[in-house]
Design an enzyme around this catalytic site. Structure first.
Site, mmCIF file in Angstrom:
data_model
loop_
_atom_site.group_PDB
_atom_site.id
_atom_site.type_symbol
_atom_site.label_atom_id
_atom_site.label_comp_id
_atom_site.label_asym_id
_atom_site.label_seq_id
_atom_site.Cartn_x
_atom_site.Cartn_y
_atom_site.Cartn_z
ATOM 1 N N LYS A 1 -3.172 -9.676 5.274
ATOM 2 C CA LYS A 1 -2.950 -9.356 3.861
ATOM 3 C C LYS A 1 -1.684 -8.529 3.655
ATOM 4 O O LYS A 1 -1.396 -8.098 2.551
ATOM 5 C CB LYS A 1 -4.156 -8.607 3.289
ATOM 6 C CG LYS A 1 -5.414 -9.443 3.157
ATOM 7 C CD LYS A 1 -6.480 -8.644 2.378
ATOM 8 C CE LYS A 1 -7.745 -9.457 2.215
ATOM 9 N NZ LYS A 1 -8.427 -9.684 3.506
ATOM 10 N N PHE A 2 -0.940 -8.299 4.721
ATOM 11 C CA PHE A 2 0.403 -7.730 4.648
ATOM 12 C C PHE A 2 0.433 -6.353 3.978
ATOM 13 O O PHE A 2 1.392 -6.021 3.270
ATOM 14 C CB PHE A 2 1.369 -8.694 3.945
ATOM 15 C CG PHE A 2 1.129 -10.132 4.285
ATOM 16 C CD1 PHE A 2 1.143 -10.554 5.606
ATOM 17 C CD2 PHE A 2 0.847 -11.062 3.307
ATOM 18 C CE1 PHE A 2 0.906 -11.887 5.943
ATOM 19 C CE2 PHE A 2 0.603 -12.393 3.633
ATOM 20 C CZ PHE A 2 0.632 -12.810 4.957
ATOM 21 N N CYS A 3 -0.602 -5.540 4.183
ATOM 22 C CA CYS A 3 -0.697 -4.214 3.557
ATOM 23 C C CYS A 3 -0.537 -4.315 2.037
ATOM 24 O O CYS A 3 0.065 -3.453 1.396
ATOM 25 C CB CYS A 3 0.329 -3.247 4.137
ATOM 26 S SG CYS A 3 0.049 -2.859 5.869
ATOM 27 N N ALA A 4 -1.084 -5.387 1.477
ATOM 28 C CA ALA A 4 -1.062 -5.597 0.028
ATOM 29 C C ALA A 4 -2.358 -6.319 -0.343
ATOM 30 O O ALA A 4 -2.346 -7.395 -0.934
ATOM 31 C CB ALA A 4 0.158 -6.412 -0.389
ATOM 32 N N HIS B 1 0.812 -1.220 0.000
ATOM 33 C CA HIS B 1 0.000 0.000 0.000
ATOM 34 C C HIS B 1 0.844 1.268 0.000
ATOM 35 O O HIS B 1 0.400 2.311 -0.499
ATOM 36 C CB HIS B 1 -0.931 0.006 1.208
ATOM 37 C CG HIS B 1 -1.953 -1.084 1.181
ATOM 38 N ND1 HIS B 1 -2.671 -1.453 2.300
ATOM 39 C CD2 HIS B 1 -2.391 -1.897 0.186
ATOM 40 C CE1 HIS B 1 -3.498 -2.435 2.002
ATOM 41 N NE2 HIS B 1 -3.337 -2.733 0.710
#
Length: 430
Positions: A378-381, A142
């Site tokens: 979601k690992f900032c993705a 992100h």
């Protein structure tokens, strides 16, 4: 008063072949907290197995020592005549030169200290020429996906050559200033992106390229000049320097032409009816008292990795990564996530799902029962993880649309990897 020397020549920070020991003989530096013990089910204490480096890496002992050495003389920078202020200023500016050398930047490139990669990309977004269109893949973190006012988002490419082709077509269709934004190593899969080829394509269309190097620089050498990159951004907290500093490194013209990121002392030459801002992008975008200790820590991490040598670091990481991936492949119901297949080169990051268990359930069991730290979510993705999982929707708290991520680095041991494999095998057999 002793003379304060600041080196401007990047070669001063390079390894000296004649004096340096062979890379195989250089010890890998230790991390702070390697002996941490954590409670697990039943009240026992076990040695912590930290497999969450991709989120935040532990502090290297040489980094901690550098900060401790700087503290007694800590003072203001750039505007003080006292000895402590002069010494702190010298250390801060030396840190800038160290970071420049570490990423192989051009002598004319600006090195702006920021809070982290997200801060760095947002700073650059504020400095883009009017009408700039950004081309970015939906595979990005992100921090690279969201800051842009005008963006063309590209679907996840099926293979590396498709990434180059898609960027080529997108950039060719854009008039005016343009910027290609891409990661060097995925924070979800660890896969390495073809940044040299993408830089070539960008420049062929008169565009510039920003590379998110947050997940690359802790694992591999980066040479901005050799790769012909315009900008790179990365974070200290992923580079074994968790003291709140990151960096944006790259060409100064856009940065000098943009509005100061923060407006205040240090960013101005003079203030009257109007402010006269610095044209030099480094002071222009570092208003106020900067994070001096963070910059010193970041430089110390760069020095420690360079002094150890990348050959020994990469060899050890690849050994542990191969063991981790081979072990996961033996567990029924565990599926590793990948964009470009099992054989594509990657750094020490593996994301996976476990049939019959949400990612949060797995992560909580690993922590509470085995003393193993991993990441889930979601690992900032979000767009990328949904693509890999084949889910069209699902919020960050939706465990069915999330994955588990194990990531390794300096301080990871074979025992950590083996303990994770055995713990997962026990969890899936319940």
């Amino acid at each position: 008063m002793p003379t304060l020397t600041i080196f401007n020549d990047a070669a001063a920070h390079a390894e000296a072949p004649a004096a340096a020991a062979p890379e195989s003989a250089r010890p890998i530096p230790a991390v702070v907290g390697a002996d941490l013990e954590v409670p697990v089910k039943g009240g026992r204490l076990v040695r912590y197995a930290n497999l969450d480096y991709a989120a935040s890496a532990p502090c290297l002992e040489p980094v901690s020592a550098a900060v401790a050495a700087a503290l007694p003389a800590y003072s203001s920078v750039h505007r003080g005549a006292g000895y402590a202020s002069q010494l702190t200023t010298a250390r801060y500016e030396q840190a800038r030169h160290t970071v420049r050398a570490f990423v192989g930047a051009r002598p004319s490139d600006a090195v702006i200290f920021t809070r982290n990669t997200t801060d760095a990309t947002n700073l650059l977004a504020r400095c883009l020429p009017a009408g700039t269109t950004v081309v970015v893949f939906d595979t990005e973190h992100h921090a690279s996906l969201l800051p842009w006012a005008e963006a063309v988002r590209l679907a996840p490419p099926a293979f590396p050559g498709e990434a180059v082709r898609a960027a080529d077509e997108a950039l060719a269709a854009i008039d005016g200033p343009k910027l290609l934004v891409v990661t060097a190593a995925s924070n979800v899969t660890g896969e390495l992106w073809p940044i040299a080829a993408l830089a070539h394509i960008a420049h062929r269309h008169g565009a510039r390229i920003l590379v998110d190097a947050a997940q690359l620089v802790p694992h591999r050498r980066l040479n901005l000049t050799a790769l012909d990159l315009d900008y790179v951004a990365f974070s200290g907290h992923k580079l074994y320097a968790p003291f709140g500093a990151g960096a944006l490194v790259g060409r100064g013209d856009w940065l000098a032409g943009g509005e100061p990121y923060l407006k205040g002392g240090g960013a101005v030459r003079a203030v009257g009816e109007e402010a006269e801002w610095h044209e030099d992008p480094e002071p222009r975008h570092e208003a106020g008292t900067p994070n001096v200790l963070g910059a010193i820590a970041l430089a110390a991490a760069c020095d420690a990795l360079s002094a150890t040598g990348w050959t020994v670091l990469v060899r050890e990481e690849e050994r542990l990564l191969a063991r981790l991936r081979a072990g996961l492949a033996t567990i029924e119901g565990v599926r590793e996530l990948a964009l470009w297949g099992d054989d594509h080169p990657r750094v020490g990051i593996v994301s996976f799902t476990v049939d019959g268990h949400t990612a949060r359930e797995v992560a909580e069991a690993l922590s509470g029962e085995y003393g193993i730290g991993v990441r889930d979510g979601k690992f900032c993705a979000h767009p990328f993880v949904r693509h890999l999982l084949g889910t069209a929707d699902g919020g960050c708290e939706d465990g069915t649309a999330s994955a588990v991520r194990a990531s390794i680095g300096i301080g990871t041991t074979q025992e950590h990897v083996d303990r994770l494999i055995e713990a997962l095998r026990a969890i899936v057999s319940r």
